[in-house]
Design a protein around this motif. Structure first.
Motif, PDB file in Angstrom:
ATOM      1  N   SER A  23       0.840  -1.190   0.000  1.00 46.25           N
ATOM      2  CA  SER A  23       0.000   0.000   0.000  1.00 46.25           C
ATOM      3  C   SER A  23       0.874   1.238   0.000  1.00 46.25           C
ATOM      4  CB  SER A  23      -0.917   0.016   1.221  1.00 46.25           C
ATOM      5  OG  SER A  23      -0.164   0.136   2.409  1.00 46.25           O
TER       6      SER A  23
ATOM      7  N   THR B 226       0.333   5.497   1.045  1.00 45.78           N
ATOM      8  CA  THR B 226      -0.520   6.568   1.540  1.00 45.78           C
ATOM      9  C   THR B 226       0.200   7.875   1.267  1.00 45.78           C
ATOM     10  OG1 THR B 226       0.440   6.420   3.745  1.00 45.78           O
ATOM     11  CG2 THR B 226      -1.574   5.176   3.368  1.00 45.78           C
TER      12      THR B 226
ATOM     13  N   GLU C 220       7.504   8.051   1.120  1.00 46.02           N
ATOM     14  CA  GLU C 220       6.094   8.188   0.786  1.00 46.02           C
ATOM     15  C   GLU C 220       6.004   8.280  -0.734  1.00 46.02           C
ATOM     16  OE1 GLU C 220       3.619  12.003   1.123  1.00 46.02           O
ATOM     17  OE2 GLU C 220       3.152  10.911   2.971  1.00 46.02           O
TER      18      GLU C 220
ATOM     19  N   ARG D  91       3.722   8.059  -4.455  1.00 41.75           N
ATOM     20  CA  ARG D  91       2.408   8.358  -5.017  1.00 41.75           C
ATOM     21  C   ARG D  91       2.125   7.487  -6.242  1.00 41.75           C
ATOM     22  NH1 ARG D  91       3.946  13.571  -3.267  1.00 41.75           N
ATOM     23  NH2 ARG D  91       2.478  14.353  -1.725  1.00 41.75           N
TER      24      ARG D  91
ATOM     25  N   CYS E 169      -4.719   7.129  -0.663  1.00 41.66           N
ATOM     26  CA  CYS E 169      -4.122   5.806  -0.466  1.00 41.66           C
ATOM     27  C   CYS E 169      -4.463   4.877  -1.620  1.00 41.66           C
ATOM     28  CB  CYS E 169      -4.585   5.190   0.846  1.00 41.66           C
ATOM     29  SG  CYS E 169      -6.332   4.801   0.884  1.00 41.66           S
TER      30      CYS E 169
ATOM     31  N   VAL F 173      -4.105   0.463  -2.288  1.00 43.08           N
ATOM     32  CA  VAL F 173      -3.680  -0.865  -1.842  1.00 43.08           C
ATOM     33  C   VAL F 173      -3.721  -1.761  -3.067  1.00 43.08           C
ATOM     34  CG1 VAL F 173      -4.161  -2.817  -0.305  1.00 43.08           C
ATOM     35  CG2 VAL F 173      -4.659  -0.480   0.457  1.00 43.08           C
TER      36      VAL F 173
ATOM     37  N   CYS G 124      -6.474  -2.906   3.560  1.00 44.85           N
ATOM     38  CA  CYS G 124      -7.463  -1.863   3.241  1.00 44.85           C
ATOM     39  C   CYS G 124      -8.096  -1.325   4.519  1.00 44.85           C
ATOM     40  CB  CYS G 124      -8.558  -2.402   2.322  1.00 44.85           C
ATOM     41  SG  CYS G 124      -8.050  -2.709   0.628  1.00 44.85           S
TER      42      CYS G 124
ATOM     43  N   THR H  90      -5.796   0.940   6.291  1.00 41.93           N
ATOM     44  CA  THR H  90      -5.345   2.091   5.512  1.00 41.93           C
ATOM     45  C   THR H  90      -6.398   3.170   5.344  1.00 41.93           C
ATOM     46  OG1 THR H  90      -3.892   0.590   4.309  1.00 41.93           O
ATOM     47  CG2 THR H  90      -4.244   2.735   3.322  1.00 41.93           C
ATOM     48  N   ILE H  91      -7.678   2.791   5.269  1.00 48.56           N
ATOM     49  CA  ILE H  91      -8.718   3.769   4.953  1.00 48.56           C
ATOM     50  C   ILE H  91      -9.951   3.530   5.825  1.00 48.56           C
ATOM     51  CG2 ILE H  91      -9.683   2.373   3.073  1.00 48.56           C
ATOM     52  CD1 ILE H  91     -10.161   4.996   1.531  1.00 48.56           C
TER      53      ILE H  91
ATOM     54  N   ARG I 283     -13.987   5.061  -2.149  1.00 45.29           N
ATOM     55  CA  ARG I 283     -12.931   4.248  -2.737  1.00 45.29           C
ATOM     56  C   ARG I 283     -13.450   3.566  -3.997  1.00 45.29           C
ATOM     57  NH1 ARG I 283     -12.426   0.671   2.221  1.00 45.29           N
ATOM     58  NH2 ARG I 283     -13.657   2.324   3.094  1.00 45.29           N
TER      59      ARG I 283
END
Length: 195
Positions: free
Chosen positions: A24, A26, A47, A49, A71, A73, A102, A105-106, A112
């Motif tokens: 994943s 973020t 980090e 993207r 984020c 995944v 998941c 993470t969120i 999503r």
């Protein structure tokens, strides 16, 4: 011309997920400045993207992607390799890990989008491993009722697999984030509000 995923690897701007793994990323917002496409966070970790996986043809892998605000995944789900493994067992194991990541993470209420990328046999134009996509869909729906994932196929050529034809790449360095399969844009993820 190099593919987007390969360019991001060379620029060290992508998290690369190997076969059978879940990963994943973020991030706080898409960065228009290339210098912002990777940076250290407060924990000293990078980090990114962008996230991707390759070599799908070598193991007839499926890829499941969840793209949320800030984020992504991604799970690379290979076909069984051991004689005692089944498609269902391998898929369930990977999907359980994917859903756990998941969840961590969120927020369950956050918007999503899900996408399933799986192999298609060129001769019959059908899923290479029938039932894997429907199992993934059922597990997603059970975990997140109302989920309707996008489905994308890639051609599985067993004779001479071309490694460049087995890539999934999510580029969140741009807004809106885009999902590429074999360097072809397959999905743009729009949410109703800005990041």
């Amino acid at each position: 011309m190099a593919q987007r995923f390969e360019q991001a690897i060379l620029a060290d701007e992508v998290a690369v997920i190997g076969p059978g793994a879940v990963g994943s990323i973020t991030f706080t917002a898409p960065g228009p400045d290339p210098r912002e496409n990777k940076k250290g966070n407060k924990n000293g970790e990078m980090e990114f993207r962008a996230i991707g996986t390759a070599k799908l043809l070598s193991n007839t892998a499926a890829v499941v992607v969840m793209i949320g605000i800030g984020c992504v995944v991604l799970a690379n789900i290979p076909a069984p390799v051991e004689p005692n493994e089944t498609v269902e067992a391998v898929t369930r194991n990977s999907m359980n890990t994917f859903l756990e990541v998941c969840h961590r993470t969120i927020s369950p209420a956050a918007p999503r989008k899900y996408a399933i990328v799986d192999a298609i046999c060129p001769a019959i134009r059908a899923w290479a491993l029938p039932g894997r996509v429907s199992l993934i869909e059922r597990m997603l729906t059970d975990a997140q009722p109302g989920t309707v994932p996008s489905e994308v196929g890639y051609m599985s050529h067993r004779v001479t697999p071309d490694v460049t034809k087995g890539q999934v790449f999510v580029d969140a360095r741009v807004h809106p984030p885009k999902l590429y399969v074999n360097n072809v844009e397959m999905l743009r993820v729009h949410f109703n509000y800005r990041w």
